[in-house]
Write an enzyme that holds these catalytic residues in place. Sequence first.
Site, short mmCIF file in Angstrom:
data_model
loop_
_atom_site.label_atom_id
_atom_site.label_comp_id
_atom_site.label_asym_id
_atom_site.label_seq_id
_atom_site.Cartn_x
_atom_site.Cartn_y
_atom_site.Cartn_z
N GLY A 23 -8.45 21.49 -26.79
CA GLY A 23 -7.76 22.77 -26.62
C GLY A 23 -6.41 22.44 -26.01
N HIS A 24 -5.36 22.54 -26.80
CA HIS A 24 -4.02 22.17 -26.34
C HIS A 24 -3.17 23.42 -26.24
CE1 HIS A 24 -4.52 17.72 -27.78
NE2 HIS A 24 -5.46 18.11 -26.97
N ASP B 43 -7.30 17.64 -20.75
CA ASP B 43 -6.60 18.83 -20.24
C ASP B 43 -5.47 18.48 -19.27
OD1 ASP B 43 -8.44 20.33 -21.70
OD2 ASP B 43 -9.87 20.33 -20.04
N LYS C 210 -1.40 17.45 -22.53
CA LYS C 210 -0.93 16.68 -23.70
C LYS C 210 -0.22 17.59 -24.69
CE LYS C 210 -5.18 15.44 -24.43
NZ LYS C 210 -5.83 15.94 -23.20
N GLN D 214 -8.54 14.71 -26.01
CA GLN D 214 -9.41 14.16 -24.95
C GLN D 214 -8.61 13.13 -24.13
OE1 GLN D 214 -11.13 14.22 -28.38
NE2 GLN D 214 -11.16 16.34 -27.71
P1 GDP Z 1 -4.31 19.40 -22.98
O1 GDP Z 1 -5.70 19.56 -23.49
O2 GDP Z 1 -4.07 18.05 -22.39
O3 GDP Z 1 -3.26 19.76 -23.99
O4 GDP Z 1 -4.17 20.43 -21.78
P2 GDP Z 1 -4.66 21.99 -21.77
O5 GDP Z 1 -3.71 22.78 -22.57
O6 GDP Z 1 -6.11 22.06 -22.09
O7 GDP Z 1 -4.58 22.30 -20.21
C1 GDP Z 1 -3.38 22.21 -19.53
C2 GDP Z 1 -3.05 23.59 -18.94
O8 GDP Z 1 -2.03 23.44 -18.00
C3 GDP Z 1 -2.52 24.55 -19.97
O9 GDP Z 1 -2.91 25.84 -19.59
C4 GDP Z 1 -0.99 24.40 -19.86
O10 GDP Z 1 -0.29 25.57 -20.24
C5 GDP Z 1 -0.86 24.15 -18.39
N1 GDP Z 1 0.26 23.27 -18.01
C6 GDP Z 1 0.72 22.17 -18.65
N2 GDP Z 1 1.69 21.57 -17.91
C7 GDP Z 1 1.81 22.30 -16.79
C8 GDP Z 1 2.60 22.19 -15.61
O11 GDP Z 1 3.40 21.26 -15.45
N3 GDP Z 1 2.42 23.14 -14.64
C9 GDP Z 1 1.53 24.17 -14.77
N4 GDP Z 1 1.39 25.04 -13.76
N5 GDP Z 1 0.77 24.31 -15.85
C10 GDP Z 1 0.90 23.38 -16.84
P1 IMO Z 2 -8.49 18.10 -24.67
O1 IMO Z 2 -7.91 17.46 -25.91
C1 IMO Z 2 -11.59 18.12 -21.62
C2 IMO Z 2 -15.57 16.77 -22.86
C3 IMO Z 2 -16.69 17.77 -22.88
C4 IMO Z 2 -17.86 16.85 -22.54
C5 IMO Z 2 -17.51 15.58 -23.28
C6 IMO Z 2 -18.19 15.43 -24.65
O2 IMO Z 2 -8.23 19.55 -24.57
O3 IMO Z 2 -8.08 17.32 -23.46
P2 IMO Z 2 -17.78 16.61 -27.00
O4 IMO Z 2 -17.86 18.05 -27.40
O5 IMO Z 2 -16.46 15.97 -27.25
O6 IMO Z 2 -18.92 15.79 -27.56
O7 IMO Z 2 -18.02 16.62 -25.40
O8 IMO Z 2 -16.10 15.59 -23.46
N1 IMO Z 2 -14.37 17.15 -23.66
C7 IMO Z 2 -13.21 17.53 -23.12
N2 IMO Z 2 -12.87 17.75 -21.83
N3 IMO Z 2 -10.66 18.23 -22.59
C8 IMO Z 2 -10.98 17.99 -23.88
O9 IMO Z 2 -10.07 17.97 -24.87
C9 IMO Z 2 -12.33 17.67 -24.20
N4 IMO Z 2 -12.98 17.40 -25.35
C10 IMO Z 2 -14.23 17.07 -25.00
O10 IMO Z 2 -16.49 18.77 -21.91
O11 IMO Z 2 -17.86 16.55 -21.16
MG MG Z 3 -7.32 20.87 -23.30
#
Ligand code: GDP
Ligand code: IMO
Ligand code: MG
Length: 426
Positions: free
Chosen positions: A40-41, A13, A16, A224
């Site tokens: 979840g991206h 999270d 990416k 991840q």
């Molecule tokens: P990922 O799994 O690495 O793609 O990240 P996620 O989408 O799960 O979580 C990142 C969250 O931060 C999302 O809600 C993005 O919209 C938000 N986000 C990403 N870059 C920035 C940033 O530079 N500033 C802020 N405030 N939010 C960001």
């Molecule tokens: P993105 O791509 C954050 C965590 C789960 C748990 C561990 C194992 O959005 O960064 P799993 O279901 O993969 O067997 O769970 O990994 N986990 C993540 N945490 N971002 C993710 O994906 C994750 N995908 C799995 O919360 O701790």
């Molecule tokens: Mg994510």
Amino acid sequence: MPATIVVGTQWGDEGKGKFTDLLAGEMSMVVRYQGGHNAGHTLVVDGESFALQLVPSGVLYEHVTPVIGNGVVVDPRVLIAEMDMLESRGVSTGRLRLSGNAHLILPYHQELDALHERHLGKNRLGTTKRGIGPAYADRAMRVGLRVQDLLDPKIFRQKLGAVLEHTNRVLTRVFNRLPVDADEIATEYLDVCAPRLIPHIADAVALVHDELEAGRNVLMEGAQATFLDLDHGTYPFVTSSNPVAGGACTGAGIGPRHVDRVIGIAKAYVTRVGAGPFPTELFDDIGDHLVDVGHEYGTNTGRRRRPGWLDAVMLRYATRVNSLSELAITKLDVLDGLETIRVCVAYEANGERHDQLPYHQSVLHRASPVYEEMPGWLTDLSEVTERSQLPAEAEAYLTFIEQQVGVPVGMVGVGPGRRQVVRFHA
Ligand code: GDP
Ligand code: IMO
Ligand code: MG
């Protein structure tokens, strides 16, 4: 042209998806190389938000071919729902390509994931319960079903029958559950899912190499992150794949010499969802501030993410195992309101200082962070687009990270939107 890898450097999270989307403007292909719908991206474009789980983050551009590589585990039902969601919002998914070698997540994988977690009780990992671990376990046991099996109903049924001989015994005798019905699964996967997915099934390795050989840019999108990596993360509190840069080679079918840029995505602080060690975790008001301002709730499961200060020890390790060429620091704006900012520069455990990640997990569990403190900038960064507009304190924070980690910061996120980025070099 060589390949670029986007890899998470913390526990996921990091943003990416946002940076993949941003860079995809300059790419012709974006490949997801591991993981599944545990990811979840989030992409935010012109105020509109897209949460993607399986479809590569390049999908919003018409010139990009999004590819789901062989290293991904695919739940066809989820993939179809995501394609429907995108289509209903005007995003074409016709170009999506799905590796025939990717493994399928079947309904019993999800059931087993939940049962294993329940069985672990207070020692549970906090998985996403998407069936990721059991699907990769079947792959390693060589009893998994692959996407290409959707093309051949006879083989699909044969393999399903064989694996269920064992799995149904586990479900009924170990977990005291009802057996799953092979016909029900075959009907859903072969009659409902296969017709939708077959036009997208392809030889993904050939597609990637054709692109590279034609001199076009290919982006590998990690899901991840380094510390959730099965080999290099905080085992057993990890996922069941290899998110590290090396995973892009096996998960997309390229050799390391094709890769010339590895971008490590790091949040300006750290979050973690699920269980496991977290040396810089905060349980105070500052932690609440990071969660509230950063909206730190899982894109996927809605769980509150655990917050903490930035950890340079982790980033040094991520730099090594991924051979990072640069860092992208995201969510710098979330620190806007803080008077003082801390960075963990080393750990202390058993009276010893550790500048590098201790290889022994028990040491990590006991590690307490050694912090350096610096002043915050107390300025709204969300509109900053040029490096020269950054306040001196923010610039100092980024320089400090570069010095601590030993790689340059190439990009900085100052908000969720595609345009809310400061590029330090082209
Ligand atoms: P990922 O799994 O690495 O793609 O990240 P996620 O989408 O799960 O979580 C990142 C969250 O931060 C999302 O809600 C993005 O919209 C938000 N986000 C990403 N870059 C920035 C940033 O530079 N500033 C802020 N405030 N939010 C960001
Ligand atoms: P993105 O791509 C954050 C965590 C789960 C748990 C561990 C194992 O959005 O960064 P799993 O279901 O993969 O067997 O769970 O990994 N986990 C993540 N945490 N971002 C993710 O994906 C994750 N995908 C799995 O919360 O701790
Ligand atoms: Mg994510």
